[in-house]
Design a protein around this motif. Structure first.
Motif, mmCIF file in Angstrom:
data_model
loop_
_atom_site.group_PDB
_atom_site.id
_atom_site.type_symbol
_atom_site.label_atom_id
_atom_site.label_comp_id
_atom_site.label_asym_id
_atom_site.label_seq_id
_atom_site.Cartn_x
_atom_site.Cartn_y
_atom_site.Cartn_z
ATOM 1 N N ILE A 169 1.886 -13.806 0.680
ATOM 2 C CA ILE A 169 0.975 -14.663 -0.080
ATOM 3 C C ILE A 169 0.305 -13.859 -1.183
ATOM 4 C CG2 ILE A 169 -1.263 -15.867 0.042
ATOM 5 C CD1 ILE A 169 -0.355 -16.825 2.889
ATOM 6 N N LEU A 170 -0.192 -12.694 -0.833
ATOM 7 C CA LEU A 170 -0.910 -11.886 -1.821
ATOM 8 C C LEU A 170 0.036 -11.296 -2.862
ATOM 9 C CD1 LEU A 170 -3.469 -10.274 0.591
ATOM 10 C CD2 LEU A 170 -3.907 -12.008 -1.169
ATOM 11 N N ARG A 171 1.193 -10.846 -2.426
ATOM 12 C CA ARG A 171 2.196 -10.296 -3.368
ATOM 13 C C ARG A 171 2.640 -11.380 -4.349
ATOM 14 N NH1 ARG A 171 4.324 -7.855 -6.650
ATOM 15 N NH2 ARG A 171 6.160 -6.551 -6.538
ATOM 16 N N HIS A 172 2.870 -12.585 -3.826
ATOM 17 C CA HIS A 172 3.278 -13.716 -4.652
ATOM 18 C C HIS A 172 2.202 -14.071 -5.677
ATOM 19 C CE1 HIS A 172 5.138 -17.522 -5.747
ATOM 20 N NE2 HIS A 172 3.972 -18.111 -5.528
ATOM 21 N N ASN A 173 0.950 -13.827 -5.328
ATOM 22 C CA ASN A 173 -0.159 -14.163 -6.216
ATOM 23 C C ASN A 173 -0.602 -12.993 -7.088
ATOM 24 O OD1 ASN A 173 -1.307 -17.043 -5.862
ATOM 25 N ND2 ASN A 173 -0.620 -16.407 -3.831
ATOM 26 N N GLY A 174 0.242 -11.982 -7.207
ATOM 27 C CA GLY A 174 0.014 -10.930 -8.181
ATOM 28 C C GLY A 174 -0.702 -9.685 -7.705
ATOM 29 N N VAL A 175 -1.067 -9.617 -6.444
ATOM 30 C CA VAL A 175 -1.697 -8.400 -5.940
ATOM 31 C C VAL A 175 -0.620 -7.321 -5.868
ATOM 32 C CG1 VAL A 175 -2.971 -7.341 -4.029
ATOM 33 C CG2 VAL A 175 -3.409 -9.729 -4.654
ATOM 34 N N GLU A 176 -0.935 -6.160 -6.417
ATOM 35 C CA GLU A 176 0.043 -5.071 -6.462
ATOM 36 C C GLU A 176 0.160 -4.425 -5.084
ATOM 37 O OE1 GLU A 176 -0.512 -2.416 -9.760
ATOM 38 O OE2 GLU A 176 -0.899 -4.091 -11.120
ATOM 39 N N LEU A 177 1.156 -4.872 -4.358
ATOM 40 C CA LEU A 177 1.440 -4.379 -3.021
ATOM 41 C C LEU A 177 2.889 -3.948 -2.958
ATOM 42 C CD1 LEU A 177 -0.185 -7.281 -0.940
ATOM 43 C CD2 LEU A 177 -1.141 -4.995 -1.301
ATOM 44 N N GLY A 178 3.150 -2.989 -2.115
ATOM 45 C CA GLY A 178 4.518 -2.545 -1.893
ATOM 46 C C GLY A 178 4.778 -2.348 -0.425
ATOM 47 N N LYS A 179 5.989 -1.944 -0.104
ATOM 48 C CA LYS A 179 6.362 -1.756 1.292
ATOM 49 C C LYS A 179 5.435 -0.779 2.022
ATOM 50 C CE LYS A 179 10.735 -1.740 2.776
ATOM 51 N NZ LYS A 179 12.089 -1.220 3.076
ATOM 52 N N PRO A 180 5.005 0.333 1.400
ATOM 53 C CA PRO A 180 4.075 1.221 2.114
ATOM 54 C C PRO A 180 2.770 0.530 2.525
ATOM 55 C CG PRO A 180 5.046 2.385 0.272
ATOM 56 C CD PRO A 180 5.451 0.930 0.137
ATOM 57 N N ASP A 181 2.314 -0.444 1.736
ATOM 58 C CA ASP A 181 1.112 -1.187 2.114
ATOM 59 C C ASP A 181 1.360 -1.969 3.404
ATOM 60 O OD1 ASP A 181 -0.656 -0.637 -0.216
ATOM 61 O OD2 ASP A 181 0.935 -1.691 -1.299
ATOM 62 N N TYR A 182 2.516 -2.592 3.487
ATOM 63 C CA TYR A 182 2.866 -3.361 4.680
ATOM 64 C C TYR A 182 3.057 -2.447 5.887
ATOM 65 C CZ TYR A 182 5.386 -6.349 7.909
ATOM 66 O OH TYR A 182 5.772 -7.045 9.031
ATOM 67 N N LEU A 183 3.756 -1.348 5.675
ATOM 68 C CA LEU A 183 4.062 -0.451 6.787
ATOM 69 C C LEU A 183 2.853 0.361 7.232
ATOM 70 C CD1 LEU A 183 7.574 0.849 5.718
ATOM 71 C CD2 LEU A 183 7.022 -0.863 7.455
ATOM 72 N N GLY A 184 1.856 0.468 6.367
ATOM 73 C CA GLY A 184 0.638 1.176 6.759
ATOM 74 C C GLY A 184 0.591 2.614 6.326
ATOM 75 N N GLY A 185 1.311 2.951 5.288
ATOM 76 C CA GLY A 185 1.233 4.313 4.777
ATOM 77 C C GLY A 185 2.481 4.682 4.018
ATOM 78 N N ALA A 186 2.411 5.822 3.416
ATOM 79 C CA ALA A 186 3.562 6.343 2.681
ATOM 80 C C ALA A 186 4.672 6.674 3.672
ATOM 81 C CB ALA A 186 3.157 7.577 1.884
ATOM 82 N N PRO A 187 5.940 6.609 3.221
ATOM 83 C CA PRO A 187 7.048 6.845 4.148
ATOM 84 C C PRO A 187 6.940 8.116 4.967
ATOM 85 C CG PRO A 187 7.885 5.979 2.093
ATOM 86 C CD PRO A 187 6.395 6.215 1.904
ATOM 87 N N GLY A 188 6.405 9.195 4.401
ATOM 88 C CA GLY A 188 6.270 10.450 5.141
ATOM 89 C C GLY A 188 5.259 10.398 6.267
ATOM 90 N N THR A 189 4.396 9.376 6.276
ATOM 91 C CA THR A 189 3.360 9.279 7.316
ATOM 92 C C THR A 189 3.770 8.358 8.452
ATOM 93 O OG1 THR A 189 2.219 7.406 6.311
ATOM 94 C CG2 THR A 189 1.555 9.609 5.572
ATOM 95 N N LEU A 190 4.951 7.779 8.372
ATOM 96 C CA LEU A 190 5.338 6.763 9.342
ATOM 97 C C LEU A 190 5.893 7.339 10.644
ATOM 98 C CD1 LEU A 190 6.977 4.169 6.941
ATOM 99 C CD2 LEU A 190 4.642 4.220 7.819
ATOM 100 N N ALA A 191 6.438 8.541 10.608
ATOM 101 C CA ALA A 191 7.045 9.111 11.808
ATOM 102 C C ALA A 191 5.964 9.578 12.786
ATOM 103 C CB ALA A 191 7.953 10.271 11.430
ATOM 104 N N GLU A 192 6.222 9.387 14.040
ATOM 105 C CA GLU A 192 5.285 9.878 15.072
ATOM 106 C C GLU A 192 6.045 10.696 16.068
ATOM 107 O OE1 GLU A 192 2.448 7.319 16.763
ATOM 108 O OE2 GLU A 192 2.086 6.292 14.887
#
Length: 174
Positions: A151-174
């Motif tokens: 909804i927010l991406r469709h309405n012009g809010v600058e979001l990308g996959k890292p926003d959805y995933l909760g961080g930059a790709p390097g921070t995703l591994a645990e």
């Protein structure tokens, strides 16, 4: 090494809620920067028959707290569903995160086999704890999280996959 139900539920719910909070912060900042009334975003929906952002956020919180509570065998907290601003949605997310943070791993021990009963559209649905998590709670949680993002991406809010995933790709591994 085998995984516990706690390991595959609580951290995923927490990460998703933190991502949702960050997405909503970006939306509020975008609305302010562009002089767009917050209600435009809060009431936006992807399709006429889908819930708006406000409700998507409420449901994501409800699914997270409901999942944690049901798997832990404790009462699901009830929220009023009366939010009408980004700040109020942030408070709801924070309340949900606080509740989930108090669920201990030992409360979920053995909950794979616990019977979870939901009333959906007047009908009782029974799950095992594992089936509830895998086939209902997490898929629905991610659906509403994705809908809020879209909804927010469709309405012009600058979001990308890292926003959805909760961080930059390097921070995703645990």
């Amino acid at each position: 090494m085998s995984l516990t139900l706690y390991q595959v539920s609580i951290p995923a719910l927490e990460r998703g809620l933190h991502s949702l909070a960050a997405i909503l912060r970006k939306a509020a900042a975008h609305a302010e920067a562009k002089s767009i009334a917050a209600e435009v975003f809060l009431n936006a929906r992807l399709a006429p028959d889908m819930f708006p952002l406000l409700r998507q956020t409420q449901i994501a919180c409800d699914l997270a707290k409901g999942c944690a509570a049901r798997l832990a065998g404790v009462e699901v907290p009830s929220y009023a569903d009366d939010e009408s601003s980004f700040d109020e949605l942030q408070a709801r997310i924070a309340r949900t995160l606080d509740f989930i943070a108090n669920i201990r791993p030992e409360q979920l021990d053995g909950s794979e086999a616990r019977t979870v009963v939901l009333k959906l559209r007047g009908e009782e649905i029974r799950f095992s704890g594992l089936g509830y998590l895998r086939n209902f709670a997490l898929p629905n949680f991610y659906f509403h999280l994705t809908a809020a993002y879209a909804i927010l991406r469709h309405n012009g809010v600058e979001l990308g996959k890292p926003d959805y995933l909760g961080g930059a790709p390097g921070t995703l591994a645990e």
